[in-house]
Design a protein around this motif. Structure first.
Motif, PDB file in Angstrom:
ATOM      1  N   GLY A  95       0.784  -1.230   0.000  1.00 21.86           N
ATOM      2  CA  GLY A  95       0.000   0.000   0.000  1.00 21.86           C
ATOM      3  C   GLY A  95       0.813   1.275   0.000  1.00 21.86           C
ATOM      4  N   VAL A  96       2.145   1.175   0.098  1.00 18.64           N
ATOM      5  CA  VAL A  96       2.960   2.386   0.229  1.00 18.64           C
ATOM      6  C   VAL A  96       4.041   2.511  -0.843  1.00 18.64           C
ATOM      7  CG1 VAL A  96       2.564   2.588   2.710  1.00 18.64           C
ATOM      8  CG2 VAL A  96       4.531   1.278   1.885  1.00 18.64           C
ATOM      9  N   CYS A  97       4.355   1.438  -1.555  1.00 17.24           N
ATOM     10  CA  CYS A  97       5.401   1.536  -2.575  1.00 17.24           C
ATOM     11  C   CYS A  97       4.905   2.367  -3.757  1.00 17.24           C
ATOM     12  CB  CYS A  97       5.844   0.147  -3.036  1.00 17.24           C
ATOM     13  SG  CYS A  97       4.602  -0.739  -4.018  1.00 17.24           S
ATOM     14  N   LYS A  98       5.798   2.682  -4.684  1.00 18.25           N
ATOM     15  CA  LYS A  98       5.464   3.521  -5.827  1.00 18.25           C
ATOM     16  C   LYS A  98       4.327   2.915  -6.654  1.00 18.25           C
ATOM     17  CE  LYS A  98       7.669   5.718  -9.840  1.00 18.25           C
ATOM     18  NZ  LYS A  98       8.970   5.882 -10.563  1.00 18.25           N
ATOM     19  N   ALA A  99       4.390   1.601  -6.898  1.00 19.40           N
ATOM     20  CA  ALA A  99       3.353   0.949  -7.693  1.00 19.40           C
ATOM     21  C   ALA A  99       1.998   1.019  -7.003  1.00 19.40           C
ATOM     22  CB  ALA A  99       3.740  -0.507  -7.966  1.00 19.40           C
ATOM     23  N   CYS A 100       1.962   0.724  -5.718  1.00 16.38           N
ATOM     24  CA  CYS A 100       0.699   0.777  -4.976  1.00 16.38           C
ATOM     25  C   CYS A 100       0.115   2.183  -4.978  1.00 16.38           C
ATOM     26  CB  CYS A 100       0.900   0.291  -3.549  1.00 16.38           C
ATOM     27  SG  CYS A 100       1.082  -1.504  -3.380  1.00 16.38           S
ATOM     28  N   ARG A 101       0.965   3.184  -4.779  1.00 13.10           N
ATOM     29  CA  ARG A 101       0.480   4.565  -4.742  1.00 13.10           C
ATOM     30  C   ARG A 101      -0.089   4.991  -6.094  1.00 13.10           C
ATOM     31  NH1 ARG A 101       5.534   5.566  -2.510  1.00 13.10           N
ATOM     32  NH2 ARG A 101       6.035   6.959  -4.267  1.00 13.10           N
ATOM     33  N   ARG A 102       0.382   4.372  -7.157  1.00 17.69           N
ATOM     34  CA  ARG A 102      -0.096   4.714  -8.501  1.00 17.69           C
ATOM     35  C   ARG A 102      -1.293   3.858  -8.919  1.00 17.69           C
ATOM     36  NH1 ARG A 102       5.200   5.920 -12.342  1.00 17.69           N
ATOM     37  NH2 ARG A 102       5.867   7.829 -11.270  1.00 17.69           N
ATOM     38  N   GLY A 103      -1.786   3.028  -8.008  1.00 18.30           N
ATOM     39  CA  GLY A 103      -2.923   2.186  -8.336  1.00 18.30           C
ATOM     40  C   GLY A 103      -2.564   0.968  -9.153  1.00 18.30           C
ATOM     41  N   ARG A 104      -1.303   0.595  -9.140  1.00 17.05           N
ATOM     42  CA  ARG A 104      -0.848  -0.598  -9.863  1.00 17.05           C
ATOM     43  C   ARG A 104      -0.516  -1.682  -8.838  1.00 17.05           C
ATOM     44  NH1 ARG A 104       3.098   0.685 -14.740  1.00 17.05           N
ATOM     45  NH2 ARG A 104       2.034  -1.183 -15.492  1.00 17.05           N
ATOM     46  N   ASP A 105      -1.545  -2.060  -8.088  1.00 17.60           N
ATOM     47  CA  ASP A 105      -1.370  -2.941  -6.935  1.00 17.60           C
ATOM     48  C   ASP A 105      -0.706  -4.266  -7.282  1.00 17.60           C
ATOM     49  OD1 ASP A 105      -3.542  -1.359  -5.089  1.00 17.60           O
ATOM     50  OD2 ASP A 105      -4.263  -1.602  -7.134  1.00 17.60           O
ATOM     51  N   ASN A 106      -0.971  -4.786  -8.490  1.00 14.79           N
ATOM     52  CA  ASN A 106      -0.393  -6.071  -8.863  1.00 14.79           C
ATOM     53  C   ASN A 106       1.078  -5.981  -9.237  1.00 14.79           C
ATOM     54  OD1 ASN A 106      -1.454  -4.571 -11.065  1.00 14.79           O
ATOM     55  ND2 ASN A 106      -1.441  -6.363 -12.392  1.00 14.79           N
ATOM     56  N   LEU A 107       1.666  -4.787  -9.132  1.00 16.33           N
ATOM     57  CA  LEU A 107       3.110  -4.606  -9.279  1.00 16.33           C
ATOM     58  C   LEU A 107       3.745  -4.194  -7.949  1.00 16.33           C
ATOM     59  CD1 LEU A 107       3.418  -2.793 -12.733  1.00 16.33           C
ATOM     60  CD2 LEU A 107       4.185  -5.106 -12.160  1.00 16.33           C
ATOM     61  N   CYS A 108       3.056  -4.444  -6.856  1.00 19.61           N
ATOM     62  CA  CYS A 108       3.579  -4.092  -5.528  1.00 19.61           C
ATOM     63  C   CYS A 108       4.986  -4.646  -5.324  1.00 19.61           C
ATOM     64  CB  CYS A 108       2.637  -4.634  -4.447  1.00 19.61           C
ATOM     65  SG  CYS A 108       3.239  -4.374  -2.757  1.00 19.61           S
ATOM     66  N   GLU A 109       5.846  -3.828  -4.731  1.00 22.40           N
ATOM     67  CA  GLU A 109       7.243  -4.210  -4.521  1.00 22.40           C
ATOM     68  C   GLU A 109       7.464  -5.007  -3.240  1.00 22.40           C
ATOM     69  OE1 GLU A 109       9.339  -0.523  -4.604  1.00 22.40           O
ATOM     70  OE2 GLU A 109       8.581   0.026  -6.599  1.00 22.40           O
ATOM     71  N   ASP A 110       6.440  -5.136  -2.404  1.00 23.88           N
ATOM     72  CA  ASP A 110       6.629  -5.813  -1.115  1.00 23.88           C
ATOM     73  C   ASP A 110       5.362  -6.588  -0.730  1.00 23.88           C
ATOM     74  OD1 ASP A 110       7.834  -6.600   1.251  1.00 23.88           O
ATOM     75  OD2 ASP A 110       7.293  -4.773   2.327  1.00 23.88           O
ATOM     76  N   VAL A 111       4.967  -7.545  -1.562  1.00 24.75           N
ATOM     77  CA  VAL A 111       3.773  -8.355  -1.294  1.00 24.75           C
ATOM     78  C   VAL A 111       4.091  -9.366  -0.192  1.00 24.75           C
ATOM     79  CG1 VAL A 111       2.052  -9.902  -2.281  1.00 24.75           C
ATOM     80  CG2 VAL A 111       3.066  -8.106  -3.675  1.00 24.75           C
ATOM     81  N   ARG A 112       3.187  -9.459   0.787  1.00 23.40           N
ATOM     82  CA  ARG A 112       3.388 -10.411   1.890  1.00 23.40           C
ATOM     83  C   ARG A 112       2.860 -11.801   1.563  1.00 23.40           C
ATOM     84  NH1 ARG A 112       0.557  -9.036   6.547  1.00 23.40           N
ATOM     85  NH2 ARG A 112      -0.624  -7.377   5.546  1.00 23.40           N
TER      86      ARG A 112
END
Length: 343
Positions: A95-112
């Motif tokens: 929810g805080v990385c660059k991808a998440c902030r841009r609404g590109r959740d499926n490119l999240c850099e730190d998925v748990r």
């Protein structure tokens, strides 16, 4: 509730319905969800086989796709309340990385992890989930249709529009039209006025694909699909290929593209290795796009599209005890549309 039912993978290919301890009250940023229906997908087959591509601990609650009702909300949650219906996003993104902030959740850099695959999933009566990763279900969308969205419908929405930029009036080749995502792709493409060509593996599936709205259906066990597509398009090729089968169809899919055409792919069920003629690629100016999952925005758009009448295709709804039967049917491609598990 002192115990709840949960469907757990105990080891590779060994699943059992158990009595489990319910979750604690939700954290301040969480909602507690009562799971109503779970969708089955190839990710469940991979997980069942032990192909998780990451370390995980058993037992593991299965189920990556669900429709749920909010039963409690954490102290800081203002967007959801008990009684709301939601589709939970399967990947626990940061929810805080660059991808998440841009609404590109499926490119999240730190998925748990992905629920039901790396960490406990939704095939249990109650579960806690981050409120920011729960998408409201519009009025008029039933539990079964909503349970197809987080993995299947959202994936198709993302592939067709965010990636392939499909436009009304274009011609699209949809592989495996009887699959969960293939059947959804046919229905969506037809709803916007596209010409749809699809491949299937039996006469029964061919009839169902025609009933679904496909303009042309090719039984790949009887004909080379690329030859039929070239004839149907007067050798011009299609604007878009919706690819998710992998090695078996990859060379033919490229031959089916028109000059400047787009191929979007999200799967490799027949194998992950494909070759490409680089001169063909640049001379024909193909665009080849990889697509994995979907952002939250695609789930929301998909739910609105369902509410407008473009519904997913439901093959069978099973009870919680029949998970293995559903996975077996997916493994053997004995399905037309989506398989669901009701809780």
């Amino acid at each position: 509730m002192t115990t709840m039912r949960a469907l757990r993978l105990l080891a590779d290919r060994e699943v059992a319905l158990v009595d489990a301890e319910p979750p604690p009250p939700p954290a301040p940023d969480e909602v507690q969800l009562r799971v109503r229906s779970v969708g089955l997908n190839h990710i469940d087959v991979w997980g069942f086989r032990g192909m998780a591509f990451a370390k995980r601990l058993y037992p593991l609650t299965v189920g990556a796709e669900a429709a749920c009702e909010v039963v409690a909300a954490g102290a800081d949650v203002t967007t959801l309340k008990p009684g709301d219906r939601v589709v939970p996003y399967s990947a626990l993104t940061c929810g805080v990385c660059k991808a998440c902030r841009r609404g590109r959740d499926n490119l999240c850099e730190d998925v748990r992890g992905v629920r039901g695959f790396h960490i406990d999933g939704f095939a249990q009566e109650l579960t806690n989930h981050p409120a920011r990763l729960a998408v409201p279900v519009p009025a008029g969308v039933d539990w079964h249709d909503a349970a197809c969205v987080a993995v299947a419908y959202g994936t198709v929405e993302h592939m067709l529009f965010d990636n392939a930029a499909l436009e009304p009036g274009e011609t699209i080749l949809v592989h495996a039209g009887g699959s969960g995502i293939g059947s959804i792709a046919i229905r969506i493409a037809r709803s916007i006025g596209c010409t749809v060509i699809t491949t299937v593996g039996s006469a029964d599936k061919a009839a169902k694909a025609v009933a679904l709205g496909a303009d042309h259906v090719i039984n790949y066990r009887e004909d080379r699909f690329e030859g039929v597509v070239r004839k149907l398009t007067a050798k011009k090729g299609v604007d878009v290929v919706f690819e998710h089968t992998g090695a078996d169809t990859w060379p033919g899919s490229l031959l089916c593209l028109k000059r400047g055409g787009r191929l979007v792919t999200c799967g490799a069920t027949s194998g992950p290795i494909g070759s490409i003629n680089l001169m063909q690629l640049f001379q024909q100016q193909y665009r080849i796009i990889g697509s994995f999952g979907a952002p939250l925005s695609a789930l929301a758009r998909g739910l609105e599209r369902i509410a407008s009448g473009v519904r997913p295709v439901i093959d069978t709804v099973y009870p919680l005890t029949a998970f293995r039967a559903g996975v077996d049917r997916l493994e053997h491609r004995d399905v037309f549309g989506k398989l669901l598990i009701d809780l």
